[in-house]
Design a protein around this motif. Structure first.
Motif, short mmCIF file in Angstrom:
data_model
loop_
_atom_site.label_atom_id
_atom_site.label_comp_id
_atom_site.label_asym_id
_atom_site.label_seq_id
_atom_site.Cartn_x
_atom_site.Cartn_y
_atom_site.Cartn_z
N SER A 108 -9.89 -50.23 1.60
CA SER A 108 -10.57 -49.04 1.11
C SER A 108 -10.66 -47.96 2.19
CB SER A 108 -11.98 -49.39 0.63
OG SER A 108 -12.83 -49.66 1.74
N GLY A 109 -10.87 -46.73 1.75
CA GLY A 109 -11.06 -45.64 2.70
C GLY A 109 -12.27 -45.86 3.58
N ILE A 110 -13.31 -46.49 3.04
CA ILE A 110 -14.50 -46.80 3.82
C ILE A 110 -14.15 -47.71 4.99
CG2 ILE A 110 -16.72 -48.00 3.80
CD1 ILE A 110 -16.91 -45.33 2.48
N GLU A 111 -13.36 -48.75 4.72
CA GLU A 111 -12.96 -49.68 5.78
C GLU A 111 -12.11 -48.98 6.82
OE1 GLU A 111 -12.06 -53.96 4.27
OE2 GLU A 111 -11.50 -52.60 2.64
N ILE A 112 -11.20 -48.12 6.37
CA ILE A 112 -10.36 -47.37 7.31
C ILE A 112 -11.23 -46.50 8.20
CG2 ILE A 112 -8.56 -45.63 7.53
CD1 ILE A 112 -7.47 -46.58 4.83
N CYS A 113 -12.14 -45.78 7.59
CA CYS A 113 -13.03 -44.88 8.34
C CYS A 113 -13.82 -45.63 9.40
CB CYS A 113 -13.97 -44.18 7.36
SG CYS A 113 -15.02 -42.92 8.11
N ARG A 114 -14.38 -46.76 9.02
CA ARG A 114 -15.18 -47.54 9.98
C ARG A 114 -14.32 -48.04 11.13
NH1 ARG A 114 -18.67 -50.94 5.45
NH2 ARG A 114 -20.36 -49.42 5.21
N ASN A 115 -13.10 -48.47 10.83
CA ASN A 115 -12.19 -48.95 11.89
C ASN A 115 -11.78 -47.83 12.83
OD1 ASN A 115 -11.11 -51.96 11.73
ND2 ASN A 115 -11.49 -51.30 9.63
N ILE A 116 -11.54 -46.65 12.27
CA ILE A 116 -11.17 -45.51 13.11
C ILE A 116 -12.32 -45.16 14.05
CG2 ILE A 116 -10.72 -43.02 13.08
CD1 ILE A 116 -9.13 -43.48 10.48
N ARG A 117 -13.54 -45.18 13.52
CA ARG A 117 -14.70 -44.80 14.34
C ARG A 117 -14.95 -45.79 15.48
NH1 ARG A 117 -13.99 -40.21 13.69
NH2 ARG A 117 -14.97 -38.95 12.06
#
Length: 235
Positions: free
Chosen positions: A70-79
């Protein structure tokens, strides 16, 4: 370099979107505006592209619901790896709780589908300006530009630049490692948004080179024939 990096531009954007009509709409519009656009059609591919090129992306556009991750998982990993790169969610989820959840996951902005390209472009430009203001000192080799003090030094010796020379050097340093197209230089440094004889750029480039370069050594500002100029990243 990623197979998705197809064009040379001053600014680079990653779009992670599994709906081809939407990703094509975004890519075509942004490329017309002079951006380089990488596209991934699933979550895992999007995260890999993001992590491989985090220092190069100026903005990341994320769909919320994606195959693979999910985009949420991607966002958290990027951060976890990068606190600076702006992230915008593009999604049909539109409740207040959804918006809050997305922003708390690390996104900087949130656009509900369907959206107009003009709105997306405006949001991108606002975030890029905010991100740029976080840095006030830029450097390349022995050259250091301090925006707050409005100074340029070389080996700690101050170099006197005109206001336009300073603005041009600042633009190059903000985009270090990227090719700066002549049309974008005129728009960003001279604030001219119509057909204009951009040969004036050459005059200022020559002046900067005389003040910044050392005899017998490669120029700080490299000419990319037929395209524009760039300052290479430090080795």
């Amino acid at each position: 370099m990623s197979q998705y990096h197809k064009v040379i531009s001053t600014m680079r954007i990653l779009t992670v979107e599994d709906e081809p009509s939407i990703s094509n709409f975004i890519r075509d519009g942004l490329e017309e505006e002079g951006f380089a656009v990488d596209v991934a059609d699933n979550g895992k591919k999007g995260l890999q592209l993001a992590l491989d090129n985090l220092e190069e992306y100026d903005v990341i556009l994320l769909d919320w619901m994606l195959p693979g991750m999910s985009g949420i998982e991607i966002c958290r990993n990027i951060r976890l790896e990068n606190k600076v790169v702006p992230i915008i969610f593009l999604t049909a989820k539109d409740t207040v709780d959804d918006v809050v959840f997305g922003l708390e996951s690390g996104a900087n902005d949130y656009i509900r589908k369907p959206f107009s390209f003009e709105e997306l472009l405006a949001r991108i430009r606002v975030l890029m300006r905010k991100n740029e203001t976080q840095s006030t000192i830029f450097s390349a080799g022995d050259i250091v530009l301090n925006i707050e003090k409005h100074t340029v030094t070389k080996k700690e010796n101050q170099i006197e630049l005109t206001q336009k020379e300073f603005s041009l050097l600042e633009y190059f340093l903000r985009n270090k490692g990227k090719v700066c197209r002549r049309t974008r230089i005129i728009e960003e440094v001279w604030d001219i948004h119509f057909d204009y004889d951009n040969s004036v750029i050459d005059v200022y480039i020559n002046s900067l080179r005389k003040k910044l370069d050392e005899v017998g050594k490669p120029s700080l500002i490299t000419t990319v024939r037929g395209v524009g100029y760039k300052i290479d990243t430090d080795e």
